[in-house]
Design a protein around this motif. Structure first.
Motif, PDB file in Angstrom:
ATOM      1  N   GLY A   1       0.794  -1.214   0.000  1.00 41.11           N
ATOM      2  CA  GLY A   1       0.000   0.000   0.000  1.00 41.11           C
ATOM      3  C   GLY A   1       0.830   1.268   0.000  1.00 41.11           C
ATOM      4  N   SER A   2       2.101   1.175   0.314  1.00 44.16           N
ATOM      5  CA  SER A   2       2.922   2.377   0.365  1.00 44.16           C
ATOM      6  C   SER A   2       4.340   2.033  -0.068  1.00 44.16           C
ATOM      7  N   PHE A   3       5.121   3.044  -0.416  1.00 41.63           N
ATOM      8  CA  PHE A   3       6.518   2.820  -0.771  1.00 41.63           C
ATOM      9  C   PHE A   3       7.367   3.916  -0.147  1.00 41.63           C
ATOM     10  N   SER A   4       8.607   3.605   0.052  1.00 38.46           N
ATOM     11  CA  SER A   4       9.537   4.547   0.652  1.00 38.46           C
ATOM     12  C   SER A   4      10.692   4.785  -0.303  1.00 38.46           C
TER      13      SER A   4
ATOM     14  N   ASP B   1      31.291  11.236  -4.744  1.00 34.09           N
ATOM     15  CA  ASP B   1      31.909  12.532  -5.054  1.00 34.09           C
ATOM     16  C   ASP B   1      30.979  13.647  -4.564  1.00 34.09           C
ATOM     17  N   THR B   2      31.309  14.218  -3.429  1.00 36.10           N
ATOM     18  CA  THR B   2      30.460  15.261  -2.835  1.00 36.10           C
ATOM     19  C   THR B   2      30.631  16.616  -3.512  1.00 36.10           C
ATOM     20  N   THR B   3      31.614  16.749  -4.407  1.00 33.80           N
ATOM     21  CA  THR B   3      31.811  18.022  -5.114  1.00 33.80           C
ATOM     22  C   THR B   3      30.969  18.102  -6.387  1.00 33.80           C
ATOM     23  N   SER B   4      30.345  17.002  -6.731  1.00 35.79           N
ATOM     24  CA  SER B   4      29.556  16.964  -7.960  1.00 35.79           C
ATOM     25  C   SER B   4      28.299  17.812  -7.833  1.00 35.79           C
ATOM     26  N   PRO B   5      27.916  18.537  -8.891  1.00 32.34           N
ATOM     27  CA  PRO B   5      26.646  19.273  -8.862  1.00 32.34           C
ATOM     28  C   PRO B   5      25.449  18.337  -8.757  1.00 32.34           C
ATOM     29  N   VAL B   6      25.612  17.095  -9.231  1.00 35.12           N
ATOM     30  CA  VAL B   6      24.533  16.105  -9.110  1.00 35.12           C
ATOM     31  C   VAL B   6      24.267  15.813  -7.636  1.00 35.12           C
ATOM     32  N   TYR B   7      25.340  15.692  -6.861  1.00 33.85           N
ATOM     33  CA  TYR B   7      25.215  15.432  -5.421  1.00 33.85           C
ATOM     34  C   TYR B   7      24.471  16.578  -4.742  1.00 33.85           C
ATOM     35  N   SER B   8      24.826  17.816  -5.067  1.00 32.22           N
ATOM     36  CA  SER B   8      24.197  18.974  -4.429  1.00 32.22           C
ATOM     37  C   SER B   8      22.708  19.056  -4.733  1.00 32.22           C
ATOM     38  N   VAL B   9      22.347  18.759  -5.984  1.00 32.56           N
ATOM     39  CA  VAL B   9      20.941  18.828  -6.364  1.00 32.56           C
ATOM     40  C   VAL B   9      20.145  17.713  -5.694  1.00 32.56           C
ATOM     41  N   LEU B  10      20.703  16.506  -5.691  1.00 28.42           N
ATOM     42  CA  LEU B  10      19.987  15.369  -5.099  1.00 28.42           C
ATOM     43  C   LEU B  10      19.718  15.589  -3.610  1.00 28.42           C
ATOM     44  N   LYS B  11      20.657  16.215  -2.922  1.00 24.43           N
ATOM     45  CA  LYS B  11      20.487  16.457  -1.482  1.00 24.43           C
ATOM     46  C   LYS B  11      19.264  17.326  -1.188  1.00 24.43           C
ATOM     47  N   ASN B  12      18.829  18.105  -2.185  1.00 20.84           N
ATOM     48  CA  ASN B  12      17.710  19.022  -1.983  1.00 20.84           C
ATOM     49  C   ASN B  12      16.397  18.517  -2.583  1.00 20.84           C
ATOM     50  N   VAL B  13      16.411  17.281  -3.108  1.00 15.82           N
ATOM     51  CA  VAL B  13      15.173  16.707  -3.650  1.00 15.82           C
ATOM     52  C   VAL B  13      14.313  16.242  -2.476  1.00 15.82           C
ATOM     53  N   LEU B  14      13.136  16.827  -2.324  1.00 11.93           N
ATOM     54  CA  LEU B  14      12.313  16.592  -1.136  1.00 11.93           C
ATOM     55  C   LEU B  14      11.793  15.166  -1.038  1.00 11.93           C
ATOM     56  N   VAL B  15      11.575  14.500  -2.166  1.00 21.77           N
ATOM     57  CA  VAL B  15      10.989  13.161  -2.118  1.00 21.77           C
ATOM     58  C   VAL B  15      12.020  12.085  -1.793  1.00 21.77           C
TER      59      VAL B  15
END
Length: 354
Positions: free
Chosen positions: A40-43, A53-67
């Motif tokens: 009935g639900s998923f996480s 690689d924490t310097t990647s722009p992909v890393y920075s954007v993903l950290k702010n994805v609310l879902v």
């Protein structure tokens, strides 16, 4: 002693309240949560790989994805959670040394994870990559080959049943013993027993053995229903079942200690429930019976981890699903034993025959 045991056990089976509270309520909860199911639900709980690689722009954007709810744990713990299906995937972002794209994104998941969750995560990652500044195809690429580690599906019943079994043993150990010995004392039965040539220890043991026997039968019924109807995990089969029964026996003995204390300190029968609930209700709510204690604030988790039912539930789930045994669960078993020593030290001091 055996005669007292037999008579007390017969009286227990004839008591509707004992049967309802020890068997009926836990089975009702198991049936309700078992029929709710797991689909009935998923996480979208995810984690980053150890050397991401924490310097990647992909890393920075993903950290702010609310879902996306990022779990911050050591890599070994993340993989354990992943193997149980507690999280969706581990995300690794690495910079390519030559050529394009600049970064590659690799996912690690397990057989225990719902496939739809992985598809949803891939869609989110694709959206993030496409919305990055510049040429999205040159910035990052999602590796289509997903690493799959072995895993077992951690079903809802694998969490609920140990909690309900612990609740049944706690309720029986405290309320059952408290009401039983208070009534025996009030009706002067204990006083009459005390006047007989029977050893006092045999009198107490006879009543205790009857209660333990009844609750062990209750434990077998609860585990049997959970295994048969909802496929409760006994990872090593009959060996795991024996470990669970041994832990149930230990837990019940510990919980009965507080029942002896309540029966001795209560002035009348109406004072037993409030006194007993001071011990049982916080554990019912805070010891991981229905949901993990991690949902509570950190300061409250400290008190949760002091409760004996918390250690019982932790050991029960480790044994049933992780394949642990009593020896490898020494931390939780040791905590139960310490509680037992404290309980019976107080019970011996306050126990009354009349």
């Amino acid at each position: 002693m055996l005669s007292i045991t037999k008579a007390s056990l017969r009286a227990t089976f004839r008591s509707p309240s004992a049967v309802v509270f020890s068997i009926g309520f836990p089975l009702i909860f198991i049936l309700v949560f078992g029929f709710i199911g797991n689909d009935g639900s998923f996480s979208l709980d995810v984690g980053f790989a150890k050397n991401v690689d924490t310097t990647s722009p992909v890393y920075s954007v993903l950290k702010n994805v609310l879902v996306l709810n990022f779990i911050n744990k050591p890599d070994s713990i993340l993989r354990q959670d992943l193997s149980k299906g507690d999280m969706t995937a581990i995300i690794d972002i690495q910079k390519n040394q030559t050529g394009t794209p600049l970064y590659s994104i690799h996912l690690t998941t397990s057989n225990a994870v719902n496939g739809r969750n992985i598809q949803t995560l891939q869609a989110i990652l694709n959206s993030v990559v496409l919305n990055l500044e510049g040429n999205s195809l040159r910035m990052a690429k999602i590796d289509p080959d997903i690493t799959n580690i072995p895993g077992r599906v951690y079903k809802r019943i694998d969490f609920i049943l140990p909690g309900q079994l612990g609740f049944s043993l706690l309720s029986a150990g405290v309320f059952g013993v408290a009401f039983l010995f208070f009534n025996l004392r009030q009706q002067l039965v204990l006083k009459r027993f005390f006047a007989t040539p029977i050893r006092r220890s045999y009198i107490v043991l006879g009543e205790a053995i009857s209660r333990v026997t009844f609750q062990m039968i209750t434990a077998i019924i609860i585990i049997g229903v959970g295994t048969t109807l909802f496929h409760f995990t006994l990872v090593n089969g009959f060996s795991t079942f024996l470990q669970i029964m041994a832990l149930s026996f230990l837990g019940l003995i510990v919980f009965m200690g507080f029942g002896f204390i309540v029966s001795s300190l209560s002035k009348n029968e109406s004072s037993i429930p409030p006194f007993a609930n001071l011990f049982t209700l916080p554990q019912f709510l805070l010891a991981g019976t229905f949901f993990p204690i991690e949902v509570f604030p950190k300061w409250l988790q400290f008190f949760c981890n002091l409760l004996p039912l918390t250690h019982f539930n932790n050991a029960m789930r480790n044994i049933s699903f992780e394949g642990a045994n009593l020896a490898s669960s020494w931390h939780d078993v040791g905590a139960l034993l310490i509680w037992g020593v404290i309980m019976y030290a107080v019970a011996i001091k306050v126990f009354k025959w009349e």
